[in-house]
Design a protein around this motif. Structure first.
Motif, PDB file in Angstrom:
ATOM      1  N   PHE A   1       0.822  -1.211   0.000  1.00  0.00           N
ATOM      2  CA  PHE A   1       0.000   0.000   0.000  1.00  0.00           C
ATOM      3  C   PHE A   1       0.857   1.263   0.000  1.00  0.00           C
ATOM      4  CE2 PHE A   1      -2.863  -3.123   2.100  1.00  0.00           C
ATOM      5  CZ  PHE A   1      -3.952  -3.017   1.244  1.00  0.00           C
ATOM      6  N   VAL A   2       0.318   2.324  -0.615  1.00  0.00           N
ATOM      7  CA  VAL A   2       0.886   3.669  -0.535  1.00  0.00           C
ATOM      8  C   VAL A   2      -0.261   4.612  -0.193  1.00  0.00           C
ATOM      9  CG1 VAL A   2       2.089   5.533  -1.734  1.00  0.00           C
ATOM     10  CG2 VAL A   2       2.633   3.156  -2.284  1.00  0.00           C
ATOM     11  N   TRP A   3      -0.082   5.437   0.845  1.00  0.00           N
ATOM     12  CA  TRP A   3      -1.109   6.409   1.202  1.00  0.00           C
ATOM     13  C   TRP A   3      -0.928   7.641   0.324  1.00  0.00           C
ATOM     14  CZ3 TRP A   3      -5.504   6.245   3.605  1.00  0.00           C
ATOM     15  CH2 TRP A   3      -6.135   7.454   3.969  1.00  0.00           C
ATOM     16  N   LEU A   4      -2.019   8.097  -0.290  1.00  0.00           N
ATOM     17  CA  LEU A   4      -1.997   9.267  -1.167  1.00  0.00           C
ATOM     18  C   LEU A   4      -2.667  10.432  -0.464  1.00  0.00           C
ATOM     19  CD1 LEU A   4      -3.275   7.477  -4.424  1.00  0.00           C
ATOM     20  CD2 LEU A   4      -0.929   7.588  -3.553  1.00  0.00           C
ATOM     21  N   THR A   5      -2.020  11.593  -0.487  1.00  0.00           N
ATOM     22  CA  THR A   5      -2.603  12.760   0.165  1.00  0.00           C
ATOM     23  C   THR A   5      -2.176  14.031  -0.551  1.00  0.00           C
ATOM     24  OG1 THR A   5      -2.861  13.913   2.290  1.00  0.00           O
ATOM     25  CG2 THR A   5      -0.684  13.032   1.804  1.00  0.00           C
ATOM     26  N   GLY A   6      -2.972  15.064  -0.430  1.00  0.00           N
ATOM     27  CA  GLY A   6      -2.583  16.362  -0.933  1.00  0.00           C
ATOM     28  C   GLY A   6      -1.713  17.083   0.076  1.00  0.00           C
ATOM     29  N   ALA A   7      -1.042  18.130  -0.372  1.00  0.00           N
ATOM     30  CA  ALA A   7      -0.199  18.903   0.538  1.00  0.00           C
ATOM     31  C   ALA A   7      -1.019  19.501   1.675  1.00  0.00           C
ATOM     32  CB  ALA A   7       0.530  20.009  -0.225  1.00  0.00           C
ATOM     33  N   ASP A   8      -2.306  19.805   1.422  1.00  0.00           N
ATOM     34  CA  ASP A   8      -3.145  20.333   2.492  1.00  0.00           C
ATOM     35  C   ASP A   8      -3.361  19.295   3.575  1.00  0.00           C
ATOM     36  OD1 ASP A   8      -4.498  18.870   0.561  1.00  0.00           O
ATOM     37  OD2 ASP A   8      -6.320  20.074   0.634  1.00  0.00           O
ATOM     38  N   GLY A   9      -3.579  18.035   3.185  1.00  0.00           N
ATOM     39  CA  GLY A   9      -3.707  16.969   4.171  1.00  0.00           C
ATOM     40  C   GLY A   9      -2.408  16.706   4.904  1.00  0.00           C
ATOM     41  N   PHE A  10      -1.292  16.768   4.179  1.00  0.00           N
ATOM     42  CA  PHE A  10       0.012  16.531   4.804  1.00  0.00           C
ATOM     43  C   PHE A  10       0.338  17.632   5.806  1.00  0.00           C
ATOM     44  CE2 PHE A  10       4.758  16.385   4.609  1.00  0.00           C
ATOM     45  CZ  PHE A  10       4.920  15.075   5.026  1.00  0.00           C
TER      46      PHE A  10
ATOM     47  N   ALA B   1      11.502  12.785  -5.937  1.00  0.00           N
ATOM     48  CA  ALA B   1      10.309  12.583  -6.763  1.00  0.00           C
ATOM     49  C   ALA B   1      10.592  11.668  -7.947  1.00  0.00           C
ATOM     50  CB  ALA B   1       9.775  13.932  -7.237  1.00  0.00           C
ATOM     51  N   ARG B   2      11.787  11.753  -8.502  1.00  0.00           N
ATOM     52  CA  ARG B   2      12.117  10.928  -9.668  1.00  0.00           C
ATOM     53  C   ARG B   2      12.164   9.445  -9.320  1.00  0.00           C
ATOM     54  NH1 ARG B   2      16.671  13.557  -8.027  1.00  0.00           N
ATOM     55  NH2 ARG B   2      18.443  12.262  -7.361  1.00  0.00           N
ATOM     56  N   GLN B   3      12.211   9.120  -8.010  1.00  0.00           N
ATOM     57  CA  GLN B   3      12.228   7.727  -7.574  1.00  0.00           C
ATOM     58  C   GLN B   3      10.906   7.305  -6.935  1.00  0.00           C
ATOM     59  OE1 GLN B   3      15.673   6.851  -5.113  1.00  0.00           O
ATOM     60  NE2 GLN B   3      17.001   8.178  -6.323  1.00  0.00           N
ATOM     61  N   ALA B   4       9.867   8.087  -7.154  1.00  0.00           N
ATOM     62  CA  ALA B   4       8.579   7.795  -6.502  1.00  0.00           C
ATOM     63  C   ALA B   4       8.010   6.444  -6.910  1.00  0.00           C
ATOM     64  CB  ALA B   4       7.572   8.896  -6.832  1.00  0.00           C
ATOM     65  N   GLY B   5       8.377   5.935  -8.067  1.00  0.00           N
ATOM     66  CA  GLY B   5       7.909   4.626  -8.489  1.00  0.00           C
ATOM     67  C   GLY B   5       8.375   3.501  -7.585  1.00  0.00           C
ATOM     68  N   ARG B   6       9.340   3.785  -6.700  1.00  0.00           N
ATOM     69  CA  ARG B   6       9.847   2.777  -5.763  1.00  0.00           C
ATOM     70  C   ARG B   6       9.044   2.729  -4.472  1.00  0.00           C
ATOM     71  NH1 ARG B   6      14.925   4.736  -3.883  1.00  0.00           N
ATOM     72  NH2 ARG B   6      15.114   2.711  -2.842  1.00  0.00           N
TER      73      ARG B   6
ATOM     74  N   SER C   1      10.138  -0.149   2.511  1.00  0.00           N
ATOM     75  CA  SER C   1       9.621  -0.313   3.862  1.00  0.00           C
ATOM     76  C   SER C   1       9.483   1.060   4.502  1.00  0.00           C
ATOM     77  CB  SER C   1      10.567  -1.183   4.702  1.00  0.00           C
ATOM     78  OG  SER C   1      10.650  -2.489   4.159  1.00  0.00           O
ATOM     79  N   PRO C   2       8.343   1.343   5.112  1.00  0.00           N
ATOM     80  CA  PRO C   2       8.165   2.654   5.744  1.00  0.00           C
ATOM     81  C   PRO C   2       9.023   2.766   6.999  1.00  0.00           C
ATOM     82  CG  PRO C   2       6.286   1.224   6.193  1.00  0.00           C
ATOM     83  CD  PRO C   2       7.151   0.486   5.222  1.00  0.00           C
ATOM     84  N   PRO C   3       9.351   4.017   7.371  1.00  0.00           N
ATOM     85  CA  PRO C   3       8.884   5.272   6.782  1.00  0.00           C
ATOM     86  C   PRO C   3       9.597   5.606   5.471  1.00  0.00           C
ATOM     87  CG  PRO C   3      10.328   5.709   8.644  1.00  0.00           C
ATOM     88  CD  PRO C   3      10.135   4.235   8.603  1.00  0.00           C
ATOM     89  N   ALA C   4       8.806   6.072   4.515  1.00  0.00           N
ATOM     90  CA  ALA C   4       9.305   6.547   3.221  1.00  0.00           C
ATOM     91  C   ALA C   4       8.211   7.409   2.621  1.00  0.00           C
ATOM     92  CB  ALA C   4       9.622   5.376   2.295  1.00  0.00           C
ATOM     93  N   TRP C   5       8.607   8.525   1.997  1.00  0.00           N
ATOM     94  CA  TRP C   5       7.604   9.389   1.398  1.00  0.00           C
ATOM     95  C   TRP C   5       8.235  10.228   0.294  1.00  0.00           C
ATOM     96  CZ3 TRP C   5       7.215  14.956   1.898  1.00  0.00           C
ATOM     97  CH2 TRP C   5       8.258  15.534   2.645  1.00  0.00           C
ATOM     98  N   ALA C   6       7.386  10.772  -0.558  1.00  0.00           N
ATOM     99  CA  ALA C   6       7.858  11.621  -1.646  1.00  0.00           C
ATOM    100  C   ALA C   6       6.840  12.729  -1.890  1.00  0.00           C
ATOM    101  CB  ALA C   6       8.056  10.806  -2.920  1.00  0.00           C
ATOM    102  N   PHE C   7       7.366  13.892  -2.251  1.00  0.00           N
ATOM    103  CA  PHE C   7       6.524  15.001  -2.709  1.00  0.00           C
ATOM    104  C   PHE C   7       6.643  15.045  -4.220  1.00  0.00           C
ATOM    105  CE2 PHE C   7       5.993  19.403  -4.095  1.00  0.00           C
ATOM    106  CZ  PHE C   7       4.765  19.717  -3.520  1.00  0.00           C
ATOM    107  N   LEU C   8       5.497  14.994  -4.923  1.00  0.00           N
ATOM    108  CA  LEU C   8       5.508  14.926  -6.371  1.00  0.00           C
ATOM    109  C   LEU C   8       5.048  16.250  -6.968  1.00  0.00           C
ATOM    110  CD1 LEU C   8       5.206  11.895  -5.326  1.00  0.00           C
ATOM    111  CD2 LEU C   8       4.368  11.418  -7.626  1.00  0.00           C
ATOM    112  N   PRO C   9       5.972  17.141  -7.328  1.00  0.00           N
ATOM    113  CA  PRO C   9       5.583  18.405  -7.945  1.00  0.00           C
ATOM    114  C   PRO C   9       4.932  18.138  -9.287  1.00  0.00           C
ATOM    115  CG  PRO C   9       7.946  18.081  -8.155  1.00  0.00           C
ATOM    116  CD  PRO C   9       7.436  16.975  -7.275  1.00  0.00           C
ATOM    117  N   GLY C  10       4.045  19.018  -9.698  1.00  0.00           N
ATOM    118  CA  GLY C  10       3.376  18.822 -10.976  1.00  0.00           C
ATOM    119  C   GLY C  10       2.139  19.685 -11.078  1.00  0.00           C
ATOM    120  N   VAL C  11       1.163  19.217 -11.835  1.00  0.00           N
ATOM    121  CA  VAL C  11      -0.070  19.947 -12.058  1.00  0.00           C
ATOM    122  C   VAL C  11      -0.765  20.223 -10.732  1.00  0.00           C
ATOM    123  CG1 VAL C  11      -2.362  19.833 -13.103  1.00  0.00           C
ATOM    124  CG2 VAL C  11      -0.371  18.980 -14.356  1.00  0.00           C
ATOM    125  N   GLN C  12      -1.200  21.474 -10.533  1.00  0.00           N
ATOM    126  CA  GLN C  12      -1.914  21.849  -9.320  1.00  0.00           C
ATOM    127  C   GLN C  12      -3.342  22.248  -9.669  1.00  0.00           C
ATOM    128  OE1 GLN C  12       0.366  23.874  -6.088  1.00  0.00           O
ATOM    129  NE2 GLN C  12       1.599  24.601  -7.792  1.00  0.00           N
TER     130      GLN C  12
END
Length: 232
Positions: free
Chosen positions: A119-128, A174-179, A184-195
Motif C-alpha cells: 500500500f501507498v497512502w496518497l494525500t494532498g499537501a493540504d492533508g500533509f 520525486a524521480r524515484q517515486a515509483g519505488r 519499507s516505511p517510513p518513506a515518502w515523496a513530494f511529487l511536484p506537478g499539475v496543481q
C-alpha cells in the motif's frame, strides 16, 4: 458525466482481503463531494507510482470534521464512484464495513487482511500539512509509504510543518517515486506537478453537490504534467 458504479460484488473490495500481490494507492477522504482533483490524483498516482490500483476510500465520518456540513454517506460514496472506472480506480466503502474512523487503524487492518498487497497512502499537501493533528500520526508514517501531491498555497507550509520536519530524513526524490510501494516505511515523496485549487468546500458554496462535467475522460497526465517550482 459517468454513471455511478453499481454496488455489486464485482465492484466492492472484499472486506476480508485476498492473496493477490499488487501495489495499491489509498486515497482517503470525506468526498463531500468527490471532485476533479481526486480523480486527477488517482490517475496520476497509477502512472508515477507504478500502481496496479487506486482505492478511493470514502470515510464514514472524519473525526476532524465533526460539526461540519456533511452530506449523507451514500451520496458521498456515489460521487466517488462517478470518479472511478471500477477496475484500476475503485471507490469503496471498506472503512464503513470494517468499522474504522482513523487512518492509522484502517492501515493496520488492511495490511493484516491483504498481506501480499503493498500500500501507498496518497494525500494532498493540504492533508500533509495537517497530518500532525491525526490520531497516531507517527505510527501511521511507520506503517505505510506516503505520496504527497501539490495544492496551491500550502506546499511550502506542508513541507516545513511538523510532519515534514519529522519525516525529512526518509524523503525519497520525486524521480524515484515509483519505488515507494516497494520500500519499507517510513518513506515518502513530494511529487511536484499539475496543481488544482478546486475543493469540496468551494463546490458546496457554489451550490452544486455534484461531480464537475469535465471529468468524463481520464486526463493524460504524462503529457500535461508541469513543474510547480517546489523542490523535489
Amino acid at each position: 458525466m459517468q454513471k455511478p458504479m453499481p454496488d455489486t460484488a464485482a465492484t466492492r473490495i472484499p472486506e476480508w482481503g485476498d492473496t493477490r500481490c499488487c501495489r495499491i494507492g489509498l486515497l482517503g477522504g470525506s468526498f463531500n463531494p468527490g471532485h476533479v482533483w481526486h480523480r486527477a490524483i488517482a490517475y496520476r498516482a497509477l502512472v508515477e507510482l507504478q500502481l496496479d490500483q487506486v482505492w478511493l476510500m470514502v470515510s464514514p465520518g472524519n473525526p476532524l470534521k465533526v460539526g461540519q456540513d456533511m452530506a449523507p454517506f451514500a451520496l458521498r460514496l456515489t460521487t466517488a464512484r462517478q470518479l472511478a472506472d471500477g477496475r484500476r480506480v475503485v471507490a469503496t466503502d471498506i472503512e464503513a464495513r470494517i468499522g474504522t474512523r482513523y487512518t492509522v487503524d484502517t492501515i493496520r487492518i488492511l495490511k493484516n487482511r491483504f498481506p501480499r498487497a503493498r500500500f501507498v497512502w496518497l494525500t494532498g499537501a493540504d492533508g500533509f500539512a495537517g497530518l500532525s493533528l491525526w490520531k497516531g500520526w507517527r505510527r501511521l508514517v511507520h506503517c505505510v509509504p506516503i505520496a504527497v501531491f501539490p495544492r496551491p498555497g500550502v506546499n511550502a507550509r506542508a513541507l516545513r510543518g511538523a510532519a515534514g520536519e519529522y519525516m525529512a530524513r526518509w524523503r525519497v526524490p520525486a524521480r524515484q517515486a515509483g519505488r515507494l510501494a516497494s520500500l519499507s516505511p517510513p518513506a515518502w515523496a513530494f511529487l511536484p506537478g499539475v496543481q488544482n485549487s478546486i475543493s469540496a468546500t468551494q463546490i458546496r458554496q457554489q451550490g452544486g453537490f455534484r461531480v464537475p462535467a469535465d471529468q468524463s475522460t481520464p486526463p493524460d497526465l504524462r503529457t500535461t504534467r508541469r513543474k510547480t517550482g517546489e523542490q523535489s
